[in-house]
Enzyme design. Structure first.
Site: not given
Ligand code: CP
Length: 322
Positions: A67-68, A95, A117, A145
């Site tokens: 999603r993100t 590496k 992320r 998040h």
């Molecule tokens: N909700 C969410 O962060 O989903 P993803 O891990 O698919 O990005």
């Protein structure tokens, strides 16, 4: 109406979005209002705006995402940015290159916004102190998040008009959830009363310092909730077993068809995804009439367009002032 007028005069000043803990209610509402302006792009025949033309956005995902990541890619594309998809598996990180060196090398290619992320809480903050580009946190460890929480409160606001006075339950694996942490900040700042619900083994340390109520029984509180946000059990982040069996967890904390009969008829059912169907939520509920799970995903696009737009605006403004 008065709120909208106030927000019109408001000047966004953050070139990074690391978390929601330090943002005010007005700042969160300003992001939501900005996102709302971008929502209509999804229904237009031409879905692009020239807002980030000539800018480069890199998606640096050190953890998997559906999603993100795709939402940020689409958001940046809709704003006409060039997008680099960085992947840990096929990069020089394998590496031994460090996060900072990786980001500095990408910045040398002219990257303007880094979306990151990472499994380490604090990685986006560290990055924001080491490079000139804007940094947007797409989830760091157990920390925050922020864009997930923004799309959550955006969705609630779209559904219910306002979060003021709403009773919201966040259920399940709170201890390992960066979503829960950002949700708590966003929801309480917007006026909701948040209850964390789950077994004691899945409550975070220091929960007593958070502006929330705590319940160890979903059945005790479900009748009072206006919104329920079911969290994924994050087995990959657990050392041992936090509950005796999956069946037992489901029995006490799963959102089942049976349990829904005791909830308010108009309860809003949410889940950040990915879903463990049959564990934290039954399919009939996840796909049922109260669920806004796919609306959350759709709204994530407008929210991320809004965030990319705002951090870039702040960077331009700060560049002028220097
Ligand atoms: N909700 C969410 O962060 O989903 P993803 O891990 O698919 O990005």
């Amino acid at each position: 109406m008065r709120e909208k007028k106030k927000n019109k005069k408001f000047q966004w000043s953050h070139k990074h979005l690391i978390g929601l803990s330090d943002l005010s209610r007005q700042e969160i509402e300003f992001i939501l209002d900005t996102a709302q302006g971008f929502e209509k792009f999804s229904t237009r025949s031409i879905k692009k705006a020239p807002t980030l033309r000539g800018k480069v956005v890199v998606n640096m995902f050190f953890e998997d995402s559906t999603r993100t990541r795709n939402s940020f890619t689409l958001a940046a594309s809709r704003l006409s940015a060039d997008v680099i998809e960085f992947s840990k598996k096929v990069s020089a990180v394998s590496k031994g290159e460090t996060l900072i060196d990786t980001a500095r090398n990408l910045e040398a290619m002219g990257v303007d916004i880094v979306v990151i992320r990472h499994s380490a809480g604090g990685a986006p903050k560290l990055l924001s102190r080491s490079i000139n580009a804007c940094v947007v946190n797409a989830g760091d460890g157990f920390h925050e998040h922020p864009t997930q929480a923004l799309l959550d409160v955006y969705t609630i606001r779209r559904q219910r008009g306002s979060l003021d006075g709403l009773k919201i339950g966040i259920v399940g694996d709170i201890a390992h959830s960066r979503v829960a942490r950002s949700d708590i900040y966003a929801m309480t700042k917007l006026g909701a009363e948040v209850t964390l619900i789950g077994p004691p083994t899945l409550m975070p340390g220091g929960v007593e310092n958070l502006p929330v109520k705590v319940s160890y029984s979903l059945d005790d509180v479900i009748e009072d909730l206006d919104v329920i946000n079911m969290l994924r059990i994050q087995f990959e982040r657990m050392g041992g077993n936090p509950f005796p069996s999956v069946r037992e967890y489901s029995h006490y904390f799963g959102l089942t068809v049976d349990r829904m009969k005791r909830a308010k008829p108009d309860i809003t059912v949410m889940h950040p995804g990915p879903i463990n169907r049959g564990l934290e939520i039954e399919s009939e509920v996840a796909d049922g009439p109260n669920s806004v799970i796919l609306k959350q995903v759709a709204n994530g696009l407008a929210v991320r367009m809004g965030v990319l737009f705002l951090v870039n605006q702040a960077a331009i403004q700060q560049g002028k002032e220097e």
